[in-house]
Design a protein around this motif. Structure first.
Motif, PDB file in Angstrom:
ATOM      1  N   HIS A 183       0.822  -0.934   0.290  1.00  0.00           N
ATOM      2  CA  HIS A 183      -0.055  -0.256  -0.040  1.00  0.00           C
ATOM      3  C   HIS A 183       1.078   1.210  -0.120  1.00  0.00           C
ATOM      4  O   HIS A 183       0.407   2.352  -0.360  1.00  0.00           O
ATOM      5  CB  HIS A 183      -1.104   0.153   1.188  1.00  0.00           C
ATOM      6  CG  HIS A 183      -0.433   0.158   2.328  1.00  0.00           C
ATOM      7  ND1 HIS A 183      -0.071  -0.590   3.272  1.00  0.00           N
ATOM      8  CD2 HIS A 183      -0.180   1.452   3.150  1.00  0.00           C
ATOM      9  CE1 HIS A 183       0.483  -0.123   4.448  1.00  0.00           C
ATOM     10  NE2 HIS A 183       0.397   1.344   4.246  1.00  0.00           N
ATOM     11  N   PHE A 184       2.175   1.101   0.334  1.00  0.00           N
ATOM     12  CA  PHE A 184       2.979   2.278   0.203  1.00  0.00           C
ATOM     13  C   PHE A 184       3.062   2.802  -1.036  1.00  0.00           C
ATOM     14  O   PHE A 184       3.393   4.280  -1.257  1.00  0.00           O
ATOM     15  CB  PHE A 184       4.392   1.968   0.646  1.00  0.00           C
ATOM     16  CG  PHE A 184       4.628   1.731   2.179  1.00  0.00           C
ATOM     17  CD1 PHE A 184       4.173   0.524   2.725  1.00  0.00           C
ATOM     18  CD2 PHE A 184       5.348   2.609   3.011  1.00  0.00           C
ATOM     19  CE1 PHE A 184       4.476   0.366   4.100  1.00  0.00           C
ATOM     20  CE2 PHE A 184       5.521   2.338   4.230  1.00  0.00           C
ATOM     21  CZ  PHE A 184       4.911   1.293   4.787  1.00  0.00           C
ATOM     22  N   HIS A 188       0.456   6.235   0.886  1.00  0.00           N
ATOM     23  CA  HIS A 188       1.565   7.230   1.608  1.00  0.00           C
ATOM     24  C   HIS A 188       2.178   8.028   0.494  1.00  0.00           C
ATOM     25  O   HIS A 188       3.186   8.658   0.814  1.00  0.00           O
ATOM     26  CB  HIS A 188       2.495   6.440   2.398  1.00  0.00           C
ATOM     27  CG  HIS A 188       1.765   5.610   3.446  1.00  0.00           C
ATOM     28  ND1 HIS A 188       0.817   6.111   4.343  1.00  0.00           N
ATOM     29  CD2 HIS A 188       2.197   4.555   3.914  1.00  0.00           C
ATOM     30  CE1 HIS A 188       0.348   5.350   5.275  1.00  0.00           C
ATOM     31  NE2 HIS A 188       1.093   4.108   4.975  1.00  0.00           N
ATOM     32  N   ASP A 356      -2.832   5.483   7.747  1.00  0.00           N
ATOM     33  CA  ASP A 356      -3.331   4.323   7.997  1.00  0.00           C
ATOM     34  C   ASP A 356      -4.407   3.901   8.823  1.00  0.00           C
ATOM     35  O   ASP A 356      -5.331   3.030   8.359  1.00  0.00           O
ATOM     36  CB  ASP A 356      -1.873   3.571   8.799  1.00  0.00           C
ATOM     37  CG  ASP A 356      -0.628   3.104   7.831  1.00  0.00           C
ATOM     38  OD1 ASP A 356      -0.759   2.754   6.787  1.00  0.00           O
ATOM     39  OD2 ASP A 356       0.483   3.381   8.314  1.00  0.00           O
TER      40      ASP A 356
HETATM   41 FE   LIG Z   1       0.935   2.445   5.918  1.00  0.00          FE
END
Ligand SMILES: [Fe+2]
Ligand code: FES
Length: 446
Positions: A183-184, A188, A356
């Motif tokens: 998911h980075f 993010h 997150d």
């Molecule tokens: Fe994360």
């Protein structure tokens, strides 16, 4: 995807549930030491795994963790007086020590006291202080293992920082965020039109993370390769999870996380010599959890600048009020800013930790895993569920679950490295950590 029964098993942690039994098979953090700093200080309420408890530090410095119900007529000992050697019920003055033994019954004739005291014991859990946290043993009092040798607790106090944050969803989906490093590439990521702008925004957005030795290149690699290839190895205390992305000609950027049972994870970005970060998810009940947050540097004290960034929202730490409630939370949609989402970062939310939490909370109070569509970048999540369900079954059957009897197997590290593209995962692990599963050099386990 999970079956409904497996989703229930993974997420329910009350007394008598399989996952509840698993959590009660390990030492788990239940407080920051600073919450009960003072001897004979105020008792605090502690809710953990659906159980309502109280904690206080007694005159000798021991931390008591016990059921709050006074056996006389059920008054709550949270209102009690924490005085010389125990807590005294504010209703009629019965007194209990840190082990839950009744030591005084001023309303009872002295000759009947010994017999009644025996009946008036309160269930108390053994506690230990370790790495700035109060750990509790909520399982079988006859089978208390040793504390896990996690590195943040082994280094001098000057080399670490610990805190916690409140999170408003089930523990398991929050923990899944720690093993899902894919998911980075999205959650993010900064939004930028040039590499220079990306580097500048990444430096700001990932304040507190020290991945600077690779420049801000690692953010670009994550943006440009959205399909990391996963490698997962089970070891004596959990899983090590590597994900590789292309990093220029002939190289791969590896981000390697650790998941340690029952619910600790180390973040994957630190390179050799940098400060490491970890999180431990402890259910308050099945719809909220405390996330214990820690950072440590094995070789030097943390700098003032690092500590300042952790205190004000950086790395794994959100911006919080004095009760560890994130300022940007479920109740205010994490202050999502739609303009920011177009121009600055992918989520429109400020802070890695907040990003997150927003997305994990958004999966529901308890994520419904029966309706998922998983792909190859979800391998970490799949392996996490497999190992947790297996361990919960083992604990329920009375067997020793993974890692419980191997405290030294918790001496592992996580981190990142750029390696030649033709190096296999075992080689990459040896290159980064000197060991295939990330054990710390010199660990007695090797
Ligand atoms: Fe994360
Ligand atoms: S209820 Fe606690 S002493 Fe009476």
């Amino acid at each position: 995807m999970l079956s409904r029964p497996d989703n229930e098993t993974l997420t329910r942690t009350g007394t008598g549930t399989p996952m509840g039994t698993l959590f009660r098979s390990y030492w788990i953090p239940v407080l920051l030491s600073e919450q009960v700093a003072e001897r004979d200080g105020a008792p605090v309420r502690v809710k953990v795994l659906g159980e309502e408890l109280i904690a206080f530090r007694d005159s000798a410095g021991r931390v008591a963790l016990m059921e709050p119900r006074c056996p006389h007529r059920g008054a709550n000992l949270f209102f009690g007086r924490n005085e010389e050697g125990g807590i005294r019920c504010a209703f009629h003055g019965w007194k209990f020590d840190a082990r839950g033994e009744c030591v005084d019954m001023p309303t009872i004739p002295p000759e009947t006291m010994p017999r009644l005291c025996e009946k008036a014991r309160i269930r108390a859990c053994p506690t230990r202080e370790w790495g700035g946290l109060v750990w509790a043993w909520m399982g079988d009092a006859q089978r208390v293992p040793e504390l896990p040798q996690m590195e943040f607790a082994l280094v001098p106090a000057t080399h670490r920082h610990v805190s916690k944050k409140y999170q408003e969803c089930n523990w398991a989906q929050a923990a899944e965020g720690g093993v899902d490093t894919a998911h980075f590439s999205f959650l993010h990521q900064p939004v930028a039109s040039s590499d220079a702008e990306l580097a500048e925004k990444a430096a700001r957005a990932t304040r507190g993370y020290s991945a600077k030795s690779m420049g801000e290149d690692h953010v670009r690699w994550m943006r440009d390769d959205t399909r990391p290839r996963y490698e997962v190895r089970k070891h004596d205390s959990g899983l090590v999870l590597g994900a590789s992305r292309r990093a220029g000609a002939g190289s791969l950027y590896w981000r390697i996380a650790q998941y340690l049972l029952p619910s600790h994870a180390y973040t994957p970005s630190a390179t050799e010599g940098q400060t490491y970060h970890g999180q431990t998810w402890i259910p308050i009940d099945d719809e909220s959890c405390w996330v214990y947050l820690y950072s440590w540097n094995p070789t030097r004290p943390l700098t003032q600048e690092e500590i300042r960034s952790y205190r004000t929202g950086g790395a794994v730490y959100p911006e919080m009020d004095s009760n560890w409630m994130p300022i940007r939370n479920r109740g205010n949609d994490y202050l999502i800013d739609r303009r920011l989402q177009k121009t600055e970062n992918f989520s429109g939310i400020v802070g890695v930790s907040e990003q997150d939490a927003a997305i994990q909370d958004s999966q529901g109070r308890i994520a419904d895993r029966t309706r998922e569509l998983l792909g190859p970048t979800d391998i970490g999540v799949v392996q996490f569920r497999r190992v947790m369900l297996e361990a919960a079954r083992a604990a329920t059957a009375g067997e020793v679950p993974l890692g419980q009897d191997k405290p030294e197997a918790y001496r592992v590290r996580a981190g990142g490295i750029v390696a030649p593209a033709d190096a296999g995962f075992d080689d990459v692990m040896r290159l980064r950590f000197g060991d295939e599963v990330g054990r710390i050099a010199g660990s007695s386990q090797r």
